[in-house]
Design an enzyme around this catalytic site. Sequence first.
Site, PDB file in Angstrom:
ATOM      1  N   HIS A   1       0.836  -1.208   0.000  1.00  0.00           N
ATOM      2  CA  HIS A   1       0.000   0.000   0.000  1.00  0.00           C
ATOM      3  C   HIS A   1       0.865   1.250   0.000  1.00  0.00           C
ATOM      4  CE1 HIS A   1      -3.746   2.130   0.427  1.00  0.00           C
ATOM      5  NE2 HIS A   1      -3.326   2.782   1.502  1.00  0.00           N
TER       6      HIS A   1
ATOM      7  N   HIS B   1       0.817   5.553  -1.386  1.00  0.00           N
ATOM      8  CA  HIS B   1       0.371   6.759  -2.095  1.00  0.00           C
ATOM      9  C   HIS B   1       1.640   7.546  -2.393  1.00  0.00           C
ATOM     10  CE1 HIS B   1      -3.726   5.829  -0.875  1.00  0.00           C
ATOM     11  NE2 HIS B   1      -3.377   5.861   0.401  1.00  0.00           N
TER      12      HIS B   1
ATOM     13  N   GLN C   1       2.401  11.389  -1.613  1.00  0.00           N
ATOM     14  CA  GLN C   1       2.432  11.855  -0.228  1.00  0.00           C
ATOM     15  C   GLN C   1       3.839  11.844   0.365  1.00  0.00           C
ATOM     16  OE1 GLN C   1      -0.638   9.903   2.101  1.00  0.00           O
ATOM     17  NE2 GLN C   1      -2.197  10.360   0.567  1.00  0.00           N
TER      18      GLN C   1
ATOM     19  N   ARG D   1      -6.207  15.173   6.468  1.00  0.00           N
ATOM     20  CA  ARG D   1      -6.715  14.961   5.115  1.00  0.00           C
ATOM     21  C   ARG D   1      -6.932  16.283   4.389  1.00  0.00           C
ATOM     22  NH1 ARG D   1     -12.413  12.123   3.423  1.00  0.00           N
ATOM     23  NH2 ARG D   1     -13.188  14.066   4.333  1.00  0.00           N
TER      24      ARG D   1
ATOM     25  N   HIS E   1     -12.098   3.147  -3.279  1.00  0.00           N
ATOM     26  CA  HIS E   1     -11.338   3.847  -2.242  1.00  0.00           C
ATOM     27  C   HIS E   1     -11.753   3.433  -0.844  1.00  0.00           C
ATOM     28  CE1 HIS E   1     -10.459   7.101   0.617  1.00  0.00           C
ATOM     29  NE2 HIS E   1      -9.365   7.286  -0.107  1.00  0.00           N
TER      30      HIS E   1
ATOM     31  N   ARG F   1     -17.115   4.825   2.290  1.00  0.00           N
ATOM     32  CA  ARG F   1     -17.665   6.176   2.388  1.00  0.00           C
ATOM     33  C   ARG F   1     -17.544   6.923   1.060  1.00  0.00           C
ATOM     34  NH1 ARG F   1     -12.629   6.696   5.060  1.00  0.00           N
ATOM     35  NH2 ARG F   1     -11.277   8.293   4.114  1.00  0.00           N
TER      36      ARG F   1
ATOM     37  N   HIS G   1      -9.691   0.756   1.360  1.00  0.00           N
ATOM     38  CA  HIS G   1      -9.538   1.256   2.731  1.00  0.00           C
ATOM     39  C   HIS G   1     -10.793   0.870   3.521  1.00  0.00           C
ATOM     40  CE1 HIS G   1      -7.019   4.759   0.933  1.00  0.00           C
ATOM     41  NE2 HIS G   1      -6.186   3.967   1.579  1.00  0.00           N
TER      42      HIS G   1
ATOM     43  N   HIS H   1      -5.833  -1.426   6.402  1.00  0.00           N
ATOM     44  CA  HIS H   1      -5.990  -0.990   7.794  1.00  0.00           C
ATOM     45  C   HIS H   1      -6.856  -1.969   8.593  1.00  0.00           C
ATOM     46  CE1 HIS H   1      -3.923   2.602   6.638  1.00  0.00           C
ATOM     47  NE2 HIS H   1      -4.918   3.022   5.871  1.00  0.00           N
TER      48      HIS H   1
ATOM     49  N   ASP I   1       2.153   3.251   2.852  1.00  0.00           N
ATOM     50  CA  ASP I   1       1.014   4.157   2.857  1.00  0.00           C
ATOM     51  C   ASP I   1       1.416   5.593   2.532  1.00  0.00           C
ATOM     52  OD1 ASP I   1      -1.470   5.293   3.173  1.00  0.00           O
ATOM     53  OD2 ASP I   1      -1.874   4.476   5.137  1.00  0.00           O
TER      54      ASP I   1
END
Length: 503
Positions: free
Chosen positions: A98, A100, A103, A124, A249, A252, A280, A317, A368
């Site tokens: 995992h 990104h 970032q 975020r 993703h 939510r 996630h 997670h 991550d």
Amino acid sequence: MSGIHYKTASIKGEHMASLGEQTQQHLHAHPQPHAHALPRQSARALFCPLALLPDGWQHDVLLRWDDSGRLIEVSVRSPRGEAAQASGPVIAGMPNLHSHAFQRAMAGLTEVMGSPSDSFWSWRKLMYRFAQRLQPEHLHAIACHLYIEMLKAGYTSVCEFHYLHHAPGGSPYADRAELALRLMQAASEAGIGMTLLPVLYQYGGFGGQPGSQEQARFIATPDDLLALRERLLHALPENPMRRYGAAPHSLRAVSPQGLEELVSGLRQQPGGRDAPVHIHVAEQWREIQDCLAWCGQRPVQLLLSLQEVDARWCLIHATHMDQGEYLDLAASGAIVGLCPTTEANLGDGIIDAGQLLQSRTPWGLGSDSNIAINPRSELRLLEYGQRLHHRRRNVLASEASPATADRLFAQAVAGGAAASGRAVAGLAVGQQADFVVLDRDDVNLADRSPGQLLSALVFCEHDGQPIQDVYVGGRQVVTAGQHPLQDDARRAYRRAIAELLKD
């Protein structure tokens, strides 16, 4: 002496072009800031005086691989013959399940209190603002440097959870795969194995809440994501070094209908029936509360009710589960993606890793947000978090596997390989020749017995880099701790950072 063969097989694979040739053939539409290719190697064998195989440490191990980089022979107590000799103990490369990539450039920028209630959600907002500034050349420079860092740390493959799809403001690029191809270019130049996971991001919250303007670069439909995967398959077909999956993703950000459209559409595509699917889930306690308020179910419970989750799924997670969710998840065969450093940085909470291991749920490691690029520190923090919570030592060891580091390392390699959808599960016939040569002269490793090596590697903070050489698909990409493109990549990365941090 003829040698005792641990496993042998004859496997024919497609001939892989050099990384430089791949870049020229498939990424010609993009500028090439790193024109150098990793060196082509004619030898396809390595003699290892000491190597960690799936059944433990073995002496005098001969590794042979074919043109595609797949191991065709792993022999123990073997003569060296004409093979080159490893300079130190050899272990499997670690899959990173995992990441990104963009970032990485944010590391250290969010460590100032914005309010007394700072949390994942305030972080975020900062991440969204940073993402608005990224241009394609920035993403390429960040990713290339990052993937080189991963290789030097012992990660030999990466699953890139890619949700930055559009230009700033949300307008699509002329080539909708622009940013995805930049990531593939960076992986190819660095020489790391890649599983790219284009991310479906539909909404701003449970119940189809509209996305914010800051999320406009992420928003897509299931059809958009499936078309992106088709474009990637056409531009850069899957091979032993690369794979394409998909990633809703989170529950939510994706509706139940959108989730079904993505998963069912993926099954219809080439290689889609067994392609990895990552999501996630249950990362934050507020996510649990919001999900319960919306539908009366917890996120993992909801996911398992919506989809036939199986071994191709990876739940990133899964920090906050109840007893029933632990049991149901274990029965599904899905992998859990643990990211201890990022979870600690964001204040996510601590998973009950003892229960996870006791239920025999497969798991692996991810970097991550990429504030730390070190699988050894991830393993160490995973165990230390459990020690702090339970107030005892060696929580994640077992009677059958009393050496904590040995147990965690083996399970992380196996789970990471499963999550990647690629044959990168260690030093065995049929797997990719992805491995790491440790520095035998490292002061904290030099005098250890084989049974003590992983414990010293994981639970000792080393002054220097204990990794000497790194091979990916049989190609040596790190030599004596150095990568041939690292200086060029570092300069490009610094230029990108300078531009991104301008007022």
